[in-house]
Design an enzyme around this catalytic site. Sequence first.
Site, mmCIF file in Angstrom:
data_model
loop_
_atom_site.group_PDB
_atom_site.id
_atom_site.type_symbol
_atom_site.label_atom_id
_atom_site.label_comp_id
_atom_site.label_asym_id
_atom_site.label_seq_id
_atom_site.Cartn_x
_atom_site.Cartn_y
_atom_site.Cartn_z
ATOM 1 N N ASN A 112 -9.655 0.827 9.490
ATOM 2 C CA ASN A 112 -8.711 0.353 10.533
ATOM 3 C C ASN A 112 -9.586 1.169 12.082
ATOM 4 O OD1 ASN A 112 -6.840 -0.017 12.902
ATOM 5 N ND2 ASN A 112 -5.377 0.249 11.645
ATOM 6 N N THR A 113 -9.438 2.316 12.245
ATOM 7 C CA THR A 113 -9.891 3.031 13.494
ATOM 8 C C THR A 113 -11.254 2.604 13.748
ATOM 9 O OG1 THR A 113 -8.147 4.566 12.975
ATOM 10 C CG2 THR A 113 -9.447 5.108 14.763
ATOM 11 N N LYS A 136 0.757 -1.154 0.139
ATOM 12 C CA LYS A 136 0.006 -0.076 0.222
ATOM 13 C C LYS A 136 0.880 1.166 -0.011
ATOM 14 C CE LYS A 136 -2.962 2.823 3.130
ATOM 15 N NZ LYS A 136 -3.967 2.864 4.103
ATOM 16 N N GLY A 172 -8.265 8.014 9.742
ATOM 17 C CA GLY A 172 -8.832 8.076 11.329
ATOM 18 C C GLY A 172 -9.459 9.059 11.816
ATOM 19 N N GLY A 230 -11.169 6.991 6.860
ATOM 20 C CA GLY A 230 -12.256 7.943 6.907
ATOM 21 C C GLY A 230 -13.406 7.442 7.234
#
Lengths: 255, 67
Positions: A205-206, A96, A157, A184
């Site tokens: 992720n977050t 990535k 995030g 996002g």
Amino acid sequence: MLKIGSLSFQSRLLLGTGKYPSYEIQKAAVEISEAEILTFAVRRMNIFEPSQPNFLEQLDTTKYTLLPNTAGAKTAAEAVRIAKLAKASGLCDMIKVEVIGCDKTLLPDPVETLKATEELVKEGFIVLPYTSDDVVLARKLQEAGCHAVMPGASPIGSGQGIINPVNLRFIIEQATVPVIVDAGIGSPADAAFAMELGADGVLLNTAVSAAKDPVKMAKAMSLAIEAGLLGFEAGRMEKKRYATASSPKEGMSIG
Amino acid sequence: MKVLLNGESIQLAEEIVTVADLLTHYEIQEKVVVVEINGEILTRVEHQSTRLADKDRIEIVHFVGGG
């Protein structure tokens, strides 16, 4: 089936591995998410404390495709170095590309991202650049030979969700490689929306790791992505300004 | 010999000759690590054959959680 380069995946959820409350919770979240691609960062090892636990060691790496990122890079050259370090592990060919151009917004540097993509494609990597939601840049990344484009929904995030669906749709409509909405995403609704727009996958992720219950949220994201994909494939109804009754007007027993 | 290991100046014991010796010394020979010496990235098979030299800049990296 999500096809990236020579690889195929059942799951369209790509899951980040950062910032979980514990390895136990993370492991459970990864399992229940059914994600097959997991992202990682490359960092200096704390060799003076080798007993420190590492999530990768607790993972059956034969079951997952590792997607290391080049996070921390601010130039194409730095990104290429990190990608080569990752590949030398012998665990992955995917990368990535993440070249940050602004510390406050963490938005990518488009020029360096394109340069790094060109170089890494030449080097034989499977290249997935994280990019802003710019359709011209997405096209140039495709022309450079990237294997998927990963436009952000909103800043990394931030959990703001998809703030420019029009741009994402532009990117999706002209895409010749899979489009993975990356960064996002805050809620399952955001993930479903990305898929309804026609995205091929979602990287987050977050949204999972910072949820009150990351395991439940991982499941929710998995279901949302499936629902969004089905909704996209089914083709939504046209929007109308005024109401249209669903029940017939004829045969009413009143009056 | 003295080397720069992950940014820290370290005096290595005499018995550490190769990269493999270095990894064993720090008990990380079984872990997934990548070693770079003076900007050159090594493959795993090169750990045994690569000898360390005075003033080498050694970077040992691994995968950590990230998005």
